[in-house]
Design an enzyme around this catalytic site. Structure first.
Site, mmCIF file in Angstrom:
data_model
loop_
_atom_site.group_PDB
_atom_site.id
_atom_site.type_symbol
_atom_site.label_atom_id
_atom_site.label_comp_id
_atom_site.label_asym_id
_atom_site.label_seq_id
_atom_site.Cartn_x
_atom_site.Cartn_y
_atom_site.Cartn_z
ATOM 1 N N GLU A 1 0.499 3.808 -7.878
ATOM 2 C CA GLU A 1 1.625 3.757 -8.232
ATOM 3 C C GLU A 1 2.330 5.024 -8.993
ATOM 4 O OE1 GLU A 1 3.169 1.441 -6.732
ATOM 5 O OE2 GLU A 1 2.047 -0.216 -6.720
ATOM 6 N N LEU B 1 1.121 -4.646 -2.577
ATOM 7 C CA LEU B 1 -0.297 -5.043 -2.956
ATOM 8 C C LEU B 1 -0.475 -6.454 -2.839
ATOM 9 C CD1 LEU B 1 -0.342 -2.819 -6.255
ATOM 10 C CD2 LEU B 1 -1.832 -2.609 -4.269
#
Length: 171
Positions: A84, A12
């Site tokens: 996630e 990310l």
């Protein structure tokens, strides 16, 4: 809930494969706060056939992790939770980081943030080499979720359930 600060350490981060999740307007709002390093040491490894970065909930082991802090709204937090697999694979966990204020590291500030940590894992994964920074070279070999096809006859990839079973500790 309002704005939440999230520490990201892998795909990310800026210029990494999944950073687009943080920049898509339809996902919600995110604001880059700055670069940071964890106050505590954490086990940070790259594992599985997809070269995924994982941080395990074993505070004090491993290394101080280099990452970035973002302030996100509820909509973006929901999207990050989806990416996630919170709370199935990763769990959003409160951690402490030191944010660098200037380039010569002479000023910093402690930030209390949330990060995605794996709490239930196979302890054998702690034998893998530990890293402190997910680099561009690491990102090149990472296989993003959209490319993980479940084509059993070609054994290209495991199903999400198989992937989770390979990472989490079997009780």
């Amino acid at each position: 809930m309002g704005a939440i600060k999230v520490f990201v350490y892998g795909t990310l981060k800026r210029n990494r494969t999944n950073h687009k999740w943080l920049t898509r307007v339809e996902n919600g709002r995110s604001n880059f706060i700055g670069e940071a390093i964890t106050v505590d040491k954490w086990p940070f490894v790259i594992a599985t056939r997809y070269n995924i970065p994982y941080v395990f909930n074993d505070i004090g082991k491993g290394k101080h992790i280099i990452g970035e802090i973002y302030e996100v709204d509820d909509a973006m937090l929901d999207r990050l939770d989806e990416l996630e697999q919170h709370p199935t694979l990763y769990r959003r966990t409160k951690i402490n980081t030191t944010r660098i204020i200037n380039s010569n590291n002479s000023q910093s500030i402690i930030e209390h943030v949330e990060s995605y940590i794996i709490h239930n894992y196979n302890p054998n994964l702690l034998q893998l080499p530990m890293i402190d920074n997910f680099t561009e070279d690491d990102d090149i070999i990472y296989c993003e979720p959209i490319k993980r096809r479940d084509i059993v006859e070609n054994d290209y990839c495991e199903t999400p359930q198989q992937h989770i079973m390979n990472i989490v500790k079997l009780n």
